[in-house]
Enzyme design. Sequence first.
Site, PDB file in Angstrom:
ATOM      1  N   TYR A   1      -3.190  -0.800 -13.721  1.00  0.00           N
ATOM      2  CA  TYR A   1      -1.887  -1.415 -13.439  1.00  0.00           C
ATOM      3  C   TYR A   1      -1.396  -2.200 -14.657  1.00  0.00           C
ATOM      4  O   TYR A   1      -0.256  -2.056 -15.089  1.00  0.00           O
ATOM      5  CB  TYR A   1      -2.010  -2.327 -12.223  1.00  0.00           C
ATOM      6  CG  TYR A   1      -0.699  -2.910 -11.733  1.00  0.00           C
ATOM      7  CD1 TYR A   1       0.260  -2.107 -11.114  1.00  0.00           C
ATOM      8  CD2 TYR A   1      -0.423  -4.266 -11.874  1.00  0.00           C
ATOM      9  CE1 TYR A   1       1.458  -2.642 -10.658  1.00  0.00           C
ATOM     10  CE2 TYR A   1       0.771  -4.812 -11.423  1.00  0.00           C
ATOM     11  CZ  TYR A   1       1.713  -3.992 -10.807  1.00  0.00           C
ATOM     12  OH  TYR A   1       2.893  -4.535 -10.356  1.00  0.00           O
TER      13      TYR A   1
ATOM     14  N   LYS B   1       1.916  -1.600 -16.989  1.00  0.00           N
ATOM     15  CA  LYS B   1       2.978  -2.604 -17.052  1.00  0.00           C
ATOM     16  C   LYS B   1       3.147  -3.153 -18.477  1.00  0.00           C
ATOM     17  O   LYS B   1       4.263  -3.428 -18.911  1.00  0.00           O
ATOM     18  CB  LYS B   1       2.686  -3.736 -16.069  1.00  0.00           C
ATOM     19  CG  LYS B   1       2.767  -3.295 -14.596  1.00  0.00           C
ATOM     20  CD  LYS B   1       4.163  -2.818 -14.246  1.00  0.00           C
ATOM     21  CE  LYS B   1       4.363  -2.622 -12.753  1.00  0.00           C
ATOM     22  NZ  LYS B   1       5.742  -2.211 -12.425  1.00  0.00           N
TER      23      LYS B   1
ATOM     24  N   THR C   1       2.508  -6.607  -1.568  1.00  0.00           N
ATOM     25  CA  THR C   1       1.576  -7.742  -1.495  1.00  0.00           C
ATOM     26  C   THR C   1       1.357  -8.215  -0.056  1.00  0.00           C
ATOM     27  O   THR C   1       0.822  -9.304   0.158  1.00  0.00           O
ATOM     28  CB  THR C   1       2.111  -8.921  -2.323  1.00  0.00           C
ATOM     29  OG1 THR C   1       3.474  -9.156  -1.943  1.00  0.00           O
ATOM     30  CG2 THR C   1       2.050  -8.636  -3.811  1.00  0.00           C
TER      31      THR C   1
ATOM     32  N   ASP D   1      14.816   6.378  -4.485  1.00  0.00           N
ATOM     33  CA  ASP D   1      13.463   6.035  -4.031  1.00  0.00           C
ATOM     34  C   ASP D   1      12.796   7.320  -3.554  1.00  0.00           C
ATOM     35  O   ASP D   1      13.472   8.242  -3.106  1.00  0.00           O
ATOM     36  CB  ASP D   1      13.520   5.017  -2.874  1.00  0.00           C
ATOM     37  CG  ASP D   1      12.220   4.235  -2.723  1.00  0.00           C
ATOM     38  OD1 ASP D   1      12.212   3.030  -3.040  1.00  0.00           O
ATOM     39  OD2 ASP D   1      11.192   4.838  -2.305  1.00  0.00           O
TER      40      ASP D   1
HETATM   41  N1  LIG Z   1       5.264  -7.706  -5.272  1.00  0.00           N
HETATM   42  C1  LIG Z   1       4.714  -8.274  -6.310  1.00  0.00           C
HETATM   43  O1  LIG Z   1       4.055  -9.325  -6.208  1.00  0.00           O
HETATM   44  C2  LIG Z   1       4.899  -7.684  -7.682  1.00  0.00           C
HETATM   45  C3  LIG Z   1       4.456  -8.435  -8.774  1.00  0.00           C
HETATM   46  C4  LIG Z   1       4.670  -7.948 -10.051  1.00  0.00           C
HETATM   47  C5  LIG Z   1       5.327  -6.735 -10.240  1.00  0.00           C
HETATM   48  N2  LIG Z   1       5.740  -6.009  -9.159  1.00  0.00           N
HETATM   49  C6  LIG Z   1       6.465  -4.768  -9.436  1.00  0.00           C
HETATM   50  O2  LIG Z   1       7.759  -4.879  -8.878  1.00  0.00           O
HETATM   51  C7  LIG Z   1       8.292  -3.585  -8.579  1.00  0.00           C
HETATM   52  C8  LIG Z   1       8.814  -3.583  -7.145  1.00  0.00           C
HETATM   53  O3  LIG Z   1       7.700  -3.680  -6.258  1.00  0.00           O
HETATM   54  P1  LIG Z   1       7.812  -4.339  -4.816  1.00  0.00           P
HETATM   55  O4  LIG Z   1       6.921  -5.510  -4.804  1.00  0.00           O
HETATM   56  O5  LIG Z   1       9.241  -4.496  -4.449  1.00  0.00           O
HETATM   57  O6  LIG Z   1       7.075  -3.207  -3.971  1.00  0.00           O
HETATM   58  P2  LIG Z   1       7.509  -2.303  -2.737  1.00  0.00           P
HETATM   59  O7  LIG Z   1       6.298  -1.522  -2.434  1.00  0.00           O
HETATM   60  O8  LIG Z   1       8.133  -3.146  -1.677  1.00  0.00           O
HETATM   61  O9  LIG Z   1       8.646  -1.373  -3.356  1.00  0.00           O
HETATM   62  C9  LIG Z   1       8.352  -0.371  -4.288  1.00  0.00           C
HETATM   63  C10 LIG Z   1       9.286   0.803  -4.032  1.00  0.00           C
HETATM   64  O10 LIG Z   1       9.025   1.788  -5.041  1.00  0.00           O
HETATM   65  C11 LIG Z   1       9.072   3.061  -4.427  1.00  0.00           C
HETATM   66  N3  LIG Z   1       8.305   4.022  -5.210  1.00  0.00           N
HETATM   67  C12 LIG Z   1       6.966   4.034  -5.451  1.00  0.00           C
HETATM   68  N4  LIG Z   1       6.622   5.110  -6.163  1.00  0.00           N
HETATM   69  C13 LIG Z   1       7.766   5.786  -6.413  1.00  0.00           C
HETATM   70  C14 LIG Z   1       8.057   6.996  -7.100  1.00  0.00           C
HETATM   71  N5  LIG Z   1       7.095   7.734  -7.675  1.00  0.00           N
HETATM   72  N6  LIG Z   1       9.354   7.395  -7.167  1.00  0.00           N
HETATM   73  C15 LIG Z   1      10.324   6.681  -6.577  1.00  0.00           C
HETATM   74  N7  LIG Z   1      10.103   5.548  -5.893  1.00  0.00           N
HETATM   75  C16 LIG Z   1       8.840   5.110  -5.814  1.00  0.00           C
HETATM   76  C17 LIG Z   1       8.455   2.842  -3.046  1.00  0.00           C
HETATM   77  O11 LIG Z   1       8.791   3.884  -2.135  1.00  0.00           O
HETATM   78  C18 LIG Z   1       9.055   1.489  -2.671  1.00  0.00           C
HETATM   79  O12 LIG Z   1      10.281   1.630  -1.976  1.00  0.00           O
HETATM   80  C19 LIG Z   1       7.134  -2.632  -8.830  1.00  0.00           C
HETATM   81  O13 LIG Z   1       7.306  -2.039 -10.100  1.00  0.00           O
HETATM   82  C20 LIG Z   1       5.904  -3.517  -8.836  1.00  0.00           C
HETATM   83  O14 LIG Z   1       4.865  -2.970  -9.600  1.00  0.00           O
HETATM   84  C21 LIG Z   1       5.528  -6.445  -7.891  1.00  0.00           C
END
Ligand SMILES: NC(=O)c1ccc[n+]([C@@H]2O[C@H](COP(=O)([O-])OP(=O)(O)OC[C@H]3O[C@@H](n4cnc5c(N)ncnc54)[C@H](O)[C@@H]3O)[C@@H](O)[C@H]2O)c1
Length: 241
Positions: A147, A151, A184, A34
Amino acid sequence: MNARKVLITGAASGMGREIARLFAAEGASLALLDRDEAGVATVATDLGAQGYGCDVTDRDSVNRIVAMAGDTLGGIDGVINAAGILDITPFVDLDPASWDKMIAVNLTGPFNIIKAALPYLTAADGATIVNIASVSALMPMPGTAGYSASKAGAAMFTKSIAMDLGPRIRANTICPGVIKTEMTRYLWENPEHTARAAERVALKRLGETSDIAKAALFFSTDDSGFTTGTELPVDGGFSWR
Ligand SMILES: NC(=O)c1ccc[n+]([C@@H]2O[C@H](COP(=O)([O-])OP(=O)(O)OC[C@H]3O[C@@H](n4cnc5c(N)ncnc54)[C@H](O)[C@@H]3O)[C@@H](O)[C@H]2O)c1
């Protein structure tokens, strides 16, 4: 899952962290990456895993750290790309720098990680790749041009490498709906927004990180042994509409 060696990005928070917890409980050896170095170190210590501060957009750093992780684990037979960022802004106001960043993290990030892990994955038996995309890969929503493009790109990238890397390596995409994570928080901290988001899906609730972790486990074991190059919505019934 026992004895599998899995590398997980975005493991300091949200889905990546929950996937790490579930996989550790299932007996996997883990390398956690991370950009939040302190956060990933805490998760790694809790789980008895290897933790690495690493920005997935920095190709040199990815190459160095994935090699270090692979050598320390004694191989890599599973990769989960969960690192990601979100900027919801109407296209007219979308900053080009934000577009660049979303493409770099959400699309080129998985490319960098998988390229670096490829020698290990190729050497492994039954290796798996799971990329976390989004329902935004499948359907348009206001303010998500950057975004959604990142994706949708990640989902088609996954399909394409599933073709190139089979039969030894399988690659699948998970498309989450609204899941309760830091990303979120702005939404689920507001009860009205939560109710509206829940009302629009068939299962009438927001998703939990455990919903995604269980799907990632399925794609990372022989339970999904005849499944590759697919996108699985885990969205409570959102993306069919
Ligand atoms: N939460 C939602 O509703 C949702 C919905 C659809 C997709 N997603 C996707 O799910 C995945 C996980 O997201 P989440 O909801 O757990 O979010 P989150 O923000 O809780 O976790 C994302 C993590 O990615 C790390 N990160 C970001 N940029 C980075 C980089 N350049 N290098 C290394 N680490 C990096 C952040 O430090 C964080 O720990 C993401 O790809 C997000 O786009 C999330």
